[in-house]
Design a protein around this motif. Structure first.
Motif, mmCIF file in Angstrom:
data_model
loop_
_atom_site.group_PDB
_atom_site.id
_atom_site.type_symbol
_atom_site.label_atom_id
_atom_site.label_comp_id
_atom_site.label_asym_id
_atom_site.label_seq_id
_atom_site.Cartn_x
_atom_site.Cartn_y
_atom_site.Cartn_z
ATOM 1 N N TYR A 89 0.813 -1.212 0.000
ATOM 2 C CA TYR A 89 0.000 0.000 0.000
ATOM 3 C C TYR A 89 0.851 1.268 0.000
ATOM 4 C CZ TYR A 89 -4.088 -2.916 1.267
ATOM 5 O OH TYR A 89 -5.102 -3.839 1.278
ATOM 6 N N HIS A 90 2.148 1.135 -0.195
ATOM 7 C CA HIS A 90 3.049 2.301 -0.130
ATOM 8 C C HIS A 90 2.808 3.270 -1.287
ATOM 9 C CE1 HIS A 90 6.778 4.534 0.613
ATOM 10 N NE2 HIS A 90 7.067 4.391 -0.663
ATOM 11 N N TRP A 91 2.516 2.754 -2.472
ATOM 12 C CA TRP A 91 2.372 3.597 -3.658
ATOM 13 C C TRP A 91 0.889 3.813 -3.983
ATOM 14 C CZ3 TRP A 91 5.146 -0.969 -3.458
ATOM 15 C CH2 TRP A 91 4.475 -2.120 -3.908
ATOM 16 N N PRO A 92 0.564 4.883 -4.685
ATOM 17 C CA PRO A 92 -0.842 5.141 -5.031
ATOM 18 C C PRO A 92 -1.340 4.174 -6.093
ATOM 19 C CG PRO A 92 0.570 6.761 -6.080
ATOM 20 C CD PRO A 92 1.462 5.950 -5.177
ATOM 21 N N VAL A 93 -2.658 4.026 -6.160
ATOM 22 C CA VAL A 93 -3.260 3.103 -7.126
ATOM 23 C C VAL A 93 -2.881 3.477 -8.557
ATOM 24 C CG1 VAL A 93 -5.452 2.258 -8.064
ATOM 25 C CG2 VAL A 93 -5.161 2.531 -5.584
ATOM 26 N N ILE A 94 -2.856 4.774 -8.844
ATOM 27 C CA ILE A 94 -2.529 5.187 -10.208
ATOM 28 C C ILE A 94 -1.055 4.983 -10.513
ATOM 29 C CG2 ILE A 94 -1.940 7.636 -9.849
ATOM 30 C CD1 ILE A 94 -3.904 8.183 -12.246
ATOM 31 N N GLY A 95 -0.252 4.760 -9.493
ATOM 32 C CA GLY A 95 1.141 4.425 -9.669
ATOM 33 C C GLY A 95 2.022 5.606 -10.030
ATOM 34 N N SER A 96 3.256 5.272 -10.336
ATOM 35 C CA SER A 96 4.226 6.266 -10.787
ATOM 36 C C SER A 96 4.139 6.405 -12.294
ATOM 37 C CB SER A 96 5.641 5.825 -10.383
ATOM 38 O OG SER A 96 6.612 6.447 -11.176
ATOM 39 N N LEU A 97 4.033 7.638 -12.778
ATOM 40 C CA LEU A 97 3.988 7.832 -14.222
ATOM 41 C C LEU A 97 5.304 7.434 -14.873
ATOM 42 C CD1 LEU A 97 1.884 11.072 -14.737
ATOM 43 C CD2 LEU A 97 1.178 8.676 -14.641
#
Length: 928
Positions: free
Chosen positions: A171-179
């Motif tokens: 859960y560290h990163w957002p759902v939309i992720g890193s661009l």
């Protein structure tokens, strides 16, 4: 067939379902509901952002996008276009733990839906070519810019997650992720992700609605049974986190106008025994006049306009969050001190057990409201099957909610919140860094640079660029529609009382619920321009108690009944809306009558409501969407027409309003002569008429004058009106002209005419600007319903570096629209409208809004039948004439809200005069 019955909380209601498993592992749940001729499918794939790994984030969400684009046996684009053109709707969503796809269609399209959905689940990966991959990356970037980079507080949750969960936690990163991860993704990466997670044995399919069980089971086996099983997927174990110490972070937000404080405490995963008491704790701390956070921050210290607390329990971990939106210029150190004081008070003094009873009563009503539609039921069954292995777990889930005690609430507070470490964020206006909590560290926020020409032109993707998978079952032909379903419009009963009040009723006895509204014609439309926002203030104050009840006493009375009542001030009326269990209607409606006929006009509450409205006006100046809407109305109607002013006013028009103005306004506008009662649900007509008589007895019966309105200005030569929001990653575009009101018999023709231009994802604007070009997340047209002539318009939000190109596309599409509108387009429009009615009027809320439309514009009870008759007789020439009259490019005013530094020179190339106005002038200047 298995049946599960809801506990005593939900009365006698039962929901039948049948569950079976295909040989490939796909879990299937069927629920038959013959109340409307529609079916809903929900396909839940148990893969969200938590299944990703660092360096390859955002793939689950990206797959949701890709899955709507193409599959091997269904024509390209059918997933987005065909459902809508069949009279249905569809979408998808991704969160940390799942990706879900869903559609609702008339029941005669069931097999078509199974064909499309099975091809998406099992036969789409070969269609992901290099060009398709790169094109969809741009769409996902647009979504992130629109929702995060270009929105106030858009990065707040990402900052919380990155600091609450360790770098190796799912859960560290957002759902939309890193661009950056997304941009670096290769076809091999995408294929690997699909092969690992998209097997049918990692999915749940739920079908709910009007179908025959046994034939449908055979269809599901045929369409889904041949999809190959994927690798085995283990259910993830809980991964709770702990913090050694609290963390404080800040971000200088380019779009925020109000300081915002959030505190997040690590808690437990979903269905944990403590999660139910934590849910109750959130409401007890923040919701209601006695709530500790509300009492301390809003009423006592008067430093905040919004407080909320909630528990979010996901599959493997959870967080309890407190959020406070402060008033303009308030230092967040003061807010933090207020939060600490409120929590200390709660720890020392606890809470009134009646508040827990109030929450449970509301949950009973909300349970019924949450299963009104077949799609709601499909979601519920899919969720419980995927996470508990039992669609009937709803019974146990509700029982656990009902079993929460006051001691449970106190225990989870001391265990998970009181004196526990947390992650805290201070999001403050960029030019007011001093408002952040002292000592906060700067958060790591990555915002993409939008550079002209940085993206490659969209690739042209055609059929045949991929190899088809051999199948035994023939998928090559589109299934025919089934037997046509009969769409019966809701039966509307209308009567007119001698005192002038109208009573409108639609009976619907499927669930023990009633929704109702009382509307008074006028609203913002009839208030003085120099006091724009007066009606909104009046409506807000009318929610704060009655002559015989303090605000707290009114809240308690409603809470114990599990009911909602809310007065709102709208553009063309003042409306009270209510929702309750049918058994409580008489008691709840008596409270509604009391609110409408005996307002309290409490001076203390007036000051609070007044301050909140001023704060909200400050906040909207950072929203490009809000500013664009203000600019469109001002340009179409001018400063001398009330429609040129926002319903909640501006800083200058609201500032001089006092309590005496509200009392005077109340006496002017509340009369049976302009009143209508609308009731839908489990209630008969006689009961609704008795309610109308009770309301009329407390109201005056007098004429209410409609003020003389300034004329709507003639449209001048087309021009571009530009509003600078420095640093915008997106440009919000509007193009519009004044058209007509639904009171005009020709309004329906306009509603028909614009549908294929921008009425949904299958229309030209969406297909061109998003699908073909990748410039936007969405693009639509609209015909706004207002008592006086309302606007036709088009709107989209595009990445900043294609602002000019997007304007040119909008102009080209509307210019050529009449020529492209042919018999085929008219046939599609007829289907969308005719069959869509079976979906559009399924819920009580939808039916109530329909009654409000009838009463607001003086339309006949058989309106739907009349419009169907008009739709049948309309020809292509009629529609083209409507397009030419109301949608001609020379009538349009163009609005652009974006970054001035990069867009001023570009807009000059559009070929129209450019006039710049400021956001502050739209939000703060008084009438000229």
């Amino acid at each position: 067939m298995i049946f599960f019955a809801l506990p005593a909380l939900a009365g006698e209601l039962t929901i039948p379902y049948e569950r079976f498993t295909l040989d490939n592992g796909l879990e299937v749940v069927l629920h038959q509901d013959r109340s409307d001729p529609i079916v809903a499918i929900a396909t839940l794939v148990h893969v969200g952002s938590s299944r990703e790994v660092p360096g390859r984030t955002g793939f689950a969400h990206f797959f949701e996008h890709m899955s709507f684009n193409d599959s091997e046996n269904v024509p390209r684009g059918a997933n987005r276009k065909r459902i809508e053109e069949l009279g249905g709707n569809r979408n998808g969503g991704t969160n940390r733990d799942q990706t879900i796809y869903y559609e609702v269609v008339p029941s005669d399209a069931l097999e078509k839906l199974l064909w499309i959905d099975s091809d998406r689940l099992g036969y789409m990966i070969n269609t992901v070519t290099e060009g398709a991959l790169e094109n969809e990356k741009q769409v996902v970037k647009n979504e992130k810019r629109e929702r995060n980079d270009n929105a106030p507080y858009g990065h707040a949750y990402s900052v919380i997650s990155a600091n609450l969960y360790p770098a190796d936690h799912p859960y560290h990163w957002p759902v939309i992720g890193s661009l950056a991860d997304l941009q670096a993704a290769t076809l091999t990466d995408v294929r690997t992700f699909y092969d690992r997670w998209y097997g049918p044995n990692n999915a749940t399919l739920v079908l709910a609605g009007d179908f025959e069980i046994e034939p449908t089971k055979e269809l599901i086996r045929a369409y889904f049974g041949e999809i190959p099983r994927g690798p085995e997927v283990e259910k993830p174990a809980p991964q709770p986190v702990t913090l050694e110490a609290s963390k404080s972070l800040k971000h200088l937000d380019s779009f925020a106008r109000l300081p915002d404080l959030m505190l997040a405490f690590p808690t437990v995963e979903q269905f944990h025994e403590d999660s139910y008491a934590l849910d109750a704790l959130g409401e007890i701390l923040s919701d209601g006049k006695r709530a500790a956070l509300y009492r301390e921050l809003v009423e006592k210290r008067q430093i905040a306009q919004y407080v909320a607390a909630w528990n979010n329990a996901d599959e493997i971990a959870g967080a309890f969050t407190i959020r406070v939106r402060a008033n303009p210029g308030v230092d967040l150190d003061e807010v933090k001190a207020g939060v600490d004081a409120a929590l200390a008070d709660f720890a020392a003094n606890g809470f009134d057990p009646a508040d827990l009873d109030r929450i449970k009563a509301r949950q009973e009503r909300q349970f019924y409201e949450g299963i009104q539609s077949v799609l709601d039921k499909a979601f519920s069954l899919a969720t419980y099957q995927a996470y508990r292995g039992d669609p009937g777990f709803l019974t146990e889930d509700l029982a656990r909610t009902k079993a929460v005690t006051a001691d449970d609430v106190k225990r989870v507070f001391s265990t998970w919140v009181e004196a526990r470490p947390y992650v805290m964020t201070s999001f403050v206006p960029k030019d007011a860094p001093e408002l952040a909590v002292e000592g906060a560290e700067t958060a790591a926020v990555v915002e993409e640079e939008v550079v002209k020409g940085a993206e490659a032109p969209p690739a042209v993707v055609t059929d045949g660029d991929y190899e088809k998978t051999p199948t035994v079952f023939d998928r090559s032909s589109e299934p025919a529609l089934g037997e046509p379903s009969t769409v019966e419009p809701p039966a509307v009963v209308h009567s007119e009382r001698p005192d002038g009040m109208g009573v409108w009723v639609i009976e619907q006895h499927e669930l023990p619920l009633v929704q109702f509204s009382v509307s008074f014609d006028g609203g913002h439309r009839t208030e003085p321009i120099e006091r724009s926002g007066l009606t909104a203030l009046l409506a807000g104050l009318m929610n704060e108690g009655t002559r015989g009840r303090t605000p707290e006493e009114l809240e308690d009375a409603l809470g114990q009944l599990g009911a909602d009542l809310r007065v709102s001030g709208e553009r063309d009326g003042i409306v009270l809306r209510g929702s309750c269990l049918a058994s409580q209607f008489d008691t709840v409606f008596a409270l509604a009558v009391e609110m409408l006929t005996e307002p309290r006009f409490d001076p203390v509450e007036f000051e609070r409501v007044y301050s909140e409205q001023l704060a909200s006006l400050e906040a909207r100046e950072g929203s490009a969407q809000s500013i664009a809407g203000l600019a469109l109305n001002r340009e179409l109607y001018g400063p001398d027409h009330i429609y040129g002013w926002p319903t909640d006013g501006t800083r200058e028009t609201v500032a001089p309003i006092g309590l005496k103005d509200l009392k005077k306004r109340y006496k002017q506008v509340f009369s049976t002569r302009v009143a209508n009662l609308q009731v839908v649900g489990d209630l008969d007509v006689a009961a609704a008429e008795r309610a109308g008589a009770a309301l009329a007895a407390g109201l005056r019966t007098k004429a209410v004058a409609e003020p003389a309105h300034a004329g709507i200005p003639e449209s001048g030569p087309p021009e571009v009106v530009f509003v600078d929001i420095p640093g915008s990653k997106q440009s919000v575009l509007y193009a519009g002209s004044v058209a007509m009101s639904p009171r005009d018999p020709a309004w329906f023709d306009l509603d028909v005419a614009h549908r294929r231009l921008g009425g949904g994802s299958s229309a030209q604007l969406f297909q061109t600007l998003r699908i073909a070009k990748g410039y936007t997340y969405g693009a639509y047209s609209f015909a706004s319903a207002r008592s006086l002539p309302g606007p036709f318009g088009m709107t989209t939000s595009v990445r900043a570096n294609v602002t000019l190109e997007s304007l040119q596309i909008l102009r080209d599409l509307v210019t050529g629209y009449a020529d492209t509108f042919d018999e085929g387009e008219l046939d599609i429009t007829r289907t969308v409208i005719t069959k869509g009615e079976s979906v559009d009027f399924e819920t009580l809320d939808a039916r109530l809004r329909y009654l409000e439309t009838l009463s607001a514009y003086g339309l006949p009870p058989d309106l739907m039948a009349r419009r169907q008759a008009r739709l049948a007789e309309l020809g292509v020439d009629d529609v083209r004439a409507t397009i030419g009259r109301w949608m001609a490019p020379e009538r349009l005013v163009w609005i652009v809200v974006g970054d001035g530094e990069t867009q001023r020179a570009e807009l000059e190339k559009f070929g129209l005069p450019v006039r710049e106005v400021s956001a502050a002038s739209l939000n703060g200047e008084g009438p000229t």
